[in-house]
Design a protein around this motif. Structure first.
Motif, short mmCIF file in Angstrom:
data_model
loop_
_atom_site.label_atom_id
_atom_site.label_comp_id
_atom_site.label_asym_id
_atom_site.label_seq_id
_atom_site.Cartn_x
_atom_site.Cartn_y
_atom_site.Cartn_z
N UNK A 21 49.72 38.81 -30.78
CA UNK A 21 50.64 37.79 -31.25
C UNK A 21 51.70 37.43 -30.21
N UNK A 22 51.87 38.29 -29.20
CA UNK A 22 52.90 38.04 -28.20
C UNK A 22 52.48 38.63 -26.85
N UNK A 23 53.29 38.36 -25.84
CA UNK A 23 53.04 38.91 -24.50
C UNK A 23 53.06 40.43 -24.51
N UNK A 24 53.95 41.00 -25.32
CA UNK A 24 54.07 42.46 -25.38
C UNK A 24 52.79 43.09 -25.93
N UNK A 25 52.16 42.44 -26.90
CA UNK A 25 50.91 42.95 -27.45
C UNK A 25 49.83 43.00 -26.38
N UNK A 26 49.76 41.96 -25.57
CA UNK A 26 48.78 41.92 -24.48
C UNK A 26 49.07 43.04 -23.48
N UNK A 27 50.34 43.26 -23.17
CA UNK A 27 50.71 44.31 -22.22
C UNK A 27 50.27 45.68 -22.72
N UNK A 28 50.44 45.92 -24.02
CA UNK A 28 50.03 47.21 -24.60
C UNK A 28 48.51 47.37 -24.52
N UNK A 29 47.77 46.32 -24.85
CA UNK A 29 46.31 46.39 -24.82
C UNK A 29 45.77 46.52 -23.40
N UNK A 31 47.44 47.98 -20.91
CA UNK A 31 47.79 49.33 -20.49
C UNK A 31 46.84 50.38 -21.08
N UNK A 32 46.37 50.11 -22.31
CA UNK A 32 45.44 51.04 -22.96
C UNK A 32 43.99 50.78 -22.57
N UNK A 33 43.75 49.86 -21.65
CA UNK A 33 42.42 49.49 -21.18
C UNK A 33 41.51 48.97 -22.29
N UNK A 34 42.10 48.30 -23.27
CA UNK A 34 41.31 47.65 -24.32
C UNK A 34 40.82 46.31 -23.82
N UNK A 35 41.67 45.60 -23.12
CA UNK A 35 41.29 44.33 -22.51
C UNK A 35 41.70 44.34 -21.04
N UNK A 36 41.08 43.47 -20.27
CA UNK A 36 41.42 43.30 -18.86
C UNK A 36 41.95 41.88 -18.71
N UNK A 37 43.15 41.75 -18.19
CA UNK A 37 43.77 40.44 -18.04
C UNK A 37 43.51 39.91 -16.64
#
Length: 125
Positions: A21-29, A31-37
Motif C-alpha cells: 500500500x505504500x513505499x514502506x511496504x515495498x521496502x519491507x518486502x 528487505x525480506x527478499x519477497x520481491x526484487x525491485x
C-alpha cells in the motif's frame, strides 16, 4: 494443469497488492527478499501492483483478506510491537559482539551520568 499455474500467479499478485500500500511496504518486502525491485524506486512498484489489479476479479481471493486482516491486527497489537522492537534492537545494536558490548557500555555510561546529575542537583537543593 496450466490453468492452475495462472490461478496461483493471479492469487499471488492479488495478495501482494493487498500487502503493498505504500513505499514502506515495498521496502519491507524487498528487505525480506519477497520481491526484487528493479524499477528504480518503491513508488513505481506500488503503482505497478495497483495497476495490475485494476481489472482482476477478486471474488475468489476472499481468504487473502482474512490473512491480511489478521496480519494487520497482529502488527497493531502489543505483542507484535514488542517483537518488532526486540528485532530492531537485535539487528541494529546487538548484531555482533563488539556492537553489543559498545551498546551496553554506552547505556551504563548514560545511567552513571544521569545518577551523577541527580546527585549534584540534590546537593545544591
Amino acid at each position: 494443469m496450466g490453468g492452475n499455474r495462472w490461478r496461483h500467479a493471479h492469487f499471488y499478485v492479488l495478495f501482494l497488492n493487498m500487502l503493498i500500500q505504500s513505499d514502506d511496504d515495498v521496502a519491507v518486502l524487498v528487505k525480506a527478499n519477497v520481491i526484487i525491485n528493479r524499477l528504480g524506486n518503491n513508488q513505481a512498484v506500488v503503482e505497478l501492483f495497483n495497476n495490475l489489479c485494476i481489472n482482476i476479479n477478486t471474488a475468489y481471493a476472499y481468504h487473502f483478506y482474512t490473512i491480511c486482516y489478521d496480519l494487520n491486527d497482529y502488527c497493531s497489537s502489543w505483542e507484535g510491537w514488542w517483537k518488532y522492537c526486540i528485532r530492531i534492537l537485535k539487528d541494529g545494536y546487538f548484531s555482533n559482539l563488539w556492537i553489543g558490548t559498545g551498546t551496553i557500555a554506552a547505556i551504563i555510561l548514560l545511567l552513571l551520568t544521569l545518577i551523577q546529575t541527580i546527585t549534584s542537583i540534590l546537593q545544591v537543593v
